[in-house]
Design an enzyme around this catalytic site. Structure first.
Site, PDB file in Angstrom:
ATOM      1  N   GLU A   1      59.693  17.072  37.736  1.00  0.00           N
ATOM      2  CA  GLU A   1      59.782  17.889  36.535  1.00  0.00           C
ATOM      3  C   GLU A   1      60.147  19.331  36.905  1.00  0.00           C
ATOM      4  O   GLU A   1      60.073  19.701  38.080  1.00  0.00           O
ATOM      5  CB  GLU A   1      58.414  17.875  35.821  1.00  0.00           C
TER       6      GLU A   1
ATOM      7  N   ASP B   1      60.493   5.824  41.024  1.00  0.00           N
ATOM      8  CA  ASP B   1      59.177   6.249  40.532  1.00  0.00           C
ATOM      9  C   ASP B   1      58.442   5.125  39.814  1.00  0.00           C
ATOM     10  O   ASP B   1      59.017   4.075  39.520  1.00  0.00           O
ATOM     11  CB  ASP B   1      59.323   7.477  39.613  1.00  0.00           C
TER      12      ASP B   1
ATOM     13  N   HIS C   1      64.943  16.817  34.722  1.00  0.00           N
ATOM     14  CA  HIS C   1      64.226  16.137  35.809  1.00  0.00           C
ATOM     15  C   HIS C   1      65.076  15.029  36.433  1.00  0.00           C
ATOM     16  O   HIS C   1      65.945  14.448  35.785  1.00  0.00           O
ATOM     17  CB  HIS C   1      62.843  15.635  35.371  1.00  0.00           C
TER      18      HIS C   1
ATOM     19  N   ASN D   1      65.096  17.520  30.200  1.00  0.00           N
ATOM     20  CA  ASN D   1      64.630  18.781  30.789  1.00  0.00           C
ATOM     21  C   ASN D   1      65.155  18.984  32.220  1.00  0.00           C
ATOM     22  O   ASN D   1      64.680  19.860  32.929  1.00  0.00           O
ATOM     23  CB  ASN D   1      63.095  18.854  30.769  1.00  0.00           C
TER      24      ASN D   1
HETATM   25  P1  PGA Z   1      66.615   7.716  29.926  1.00  0.00           P
HETATM   26  O1  PGA Z   1      65.794   8.453  31.080  1.00  0.00           O
HETATM   27  O2  PGA Z   1      67.729   6.971  30.606  1.00  0.00           O
HETATM   28  O3  PGA Z   1      65.628   6.800  29.291  1.00  0.00           O
HETATM   29  O4  PGA Z   1      67.129   8.793  29.028  1.00  0.00           O
HETATM   30  C1  PGA Z   1      66.469   9.148  32.064  1.00  0.00           C
HETATM   31  C2  PGA Z   1      65.490   9.944  32.906  1.00  0.00           C
HETATM   32  O5  PGA Z   1      64.494  10.450  32.345  1.00  0.00           O
HETATM   33  O6  PGA Z   1      65.727  10.080  34.108  1.00  0.00           O
END
Ligand code: PGA
Length: 247
Positions: A147, A71, A142, A140
C-alpha cells in the site's frame, strides 16, 4: 546512490488480457519450466481464461511451471471462498494442466503470519528468480498489497490493508462479510527481483494510478512507481486505463 530509472514499455490495446496471456505462452514455449509470479483480482480473470483456452486447445501447457502468487489475506485458510488460494484454484488450476503442487501462495491461516512471510520469501529466493511477474495495480497505486507508504526495499511481510483497498475488495465478499484487515504480500524488492514484469490495468478506475506510476520518480505514495527502477517492465493497458497518461 542516485536511482537509475527506465521508462516502461507501454502497449495500449482493447484486449490487454489476451496480450498478457500471449506473453506468458511465448515464455512457456521457450522455457516450459519457467517460474511465474501470479496475481489475483478481477483484472486477471480474463488472462486466466485465455490461458485455460490455450491449455484446452493444447497450444500451451502449465504442467512444468512453478508459480508464486503475490499475496494472501491473513486469516483466510486456502479453502475459504475469498482466499486467493481459492481464486487461483477456481480460475487457473481447475481450468488448466497446472500441477497444484507447484502453485505457491502464502498460507493465510499460518499460526505465525510473520514466520510464514519469511518462509515464503526464502522459498522464492530458493526456487527463483521469477521469470515473469504478472501484476495488477490498485486504484491507490498498490502492487501486491504494498500500500502507499511501502518502502522500495520491502520484502515479503505482513501488512495492514488501507480502508480504500478494503472497500475496493469488499465487492468480492458477501454483503456484510468482513474484509480481512491484514495480508501477507511479497515486498516491492521481492517483486523487482523478477526478471521481467508485466503489469495489466483496465478501466478508468486505474487511470490515475497509471499516470502517477509514470510521473517520473519512485515514491512511496505510489508503490507502483518503484517499477521505474526495473529494466524490463511492460504495461499492458486498455484505452481507459491509459487515458490520463501525459504524452
Ligand atoms: P483488481 O485488483 O484487478 O480486482 O482491480 C487489482 C489490484 O488491486 O492489484
Amino acid at each position: 546512490m542516485a536511482d537509475i530509472l527506465t521508462t516502461p514499455r507501454i502497449t495500449i490495446l482493447d484486449d490487454p488480457a489476451r496480450a498478457a496471456a500471449e506473453e506468458i505462452s511465448a515464455l512457456l514455449d521457450e522455457t516450459p519450466s519457467a517460474v511465474l509470479g501470479l496475481a489475483t483480482g478481477g483484472t486477471m480473470i480474463p488472462v486466466y481464461r485465455r490461458i485455460a483456452e490455450g491449455c484446452a486447445a493444447s497450444r500451451m501447457s502449465l504442467a512444468r511451471t512453478t508459480t508464486f502468487n503475490l499475496d494472501e489475506y491473513v486469516g483466510l485458510p486456502p479453502r475459504h471462498r475469498q482466499s486467493y488460494h481459492h481464486f487461483m484454484t477456481e480460475h487457473l488450476v481447475n481450468q488448466s494442466d497446472m500441477n497444484p503442487a507447484r502453485m505457491h501462495l502464502p498460507d493465510g491461516a499460518a499460526p505465525d503470519p510473520d514466520a510464514e512471510a519469511a518462509r515464503y520469501e526464502a522459498m522464492i529466493a530458493r526456487q527463483g528468480p521469477i521469470d515473469l511477474q504478472l501484476l495488477g495495480i490498485g486504484a491507490n497505486g498498490h502492487i501486491g498489497f504494498n500500500e502507499p507508504g511501502s518502502p522500495g526495499d520491502s520484502r515479503t511481510r505482513v501488512v495492514e490493508l488501507t480502508a480504500r483497498t478494503r472497500r475496493d475488495n469488499a465487492r468480492y465478499f458477501a454483503p456484510g462479510e468482513p474484509v480481512p484487515t491484514h495480508a501477507i504480500t511479497m515486498g516491492i524488492a521481492t517483486i523487482l527481483a523478477a526478471r521481467r514484469i508485466v503489469l495489466l490495468a483496465t478501466g478508468s478506475g486505474k487511470a490515475q494510478a497509471i499516470a502517477s506510476l509514470l510521473e517520473g520518480v519512485p515514491r512511496s505514495d505510489c508503490p507502483a512507481s518503484f517499477l521505474l527502477r526495473h529494466r524490463q517492465v511492460h504495461l499492458l493497458l486498455d484505452p481507459a486505463a491509459a487515458s490520463l497518461i501525459r504524452r
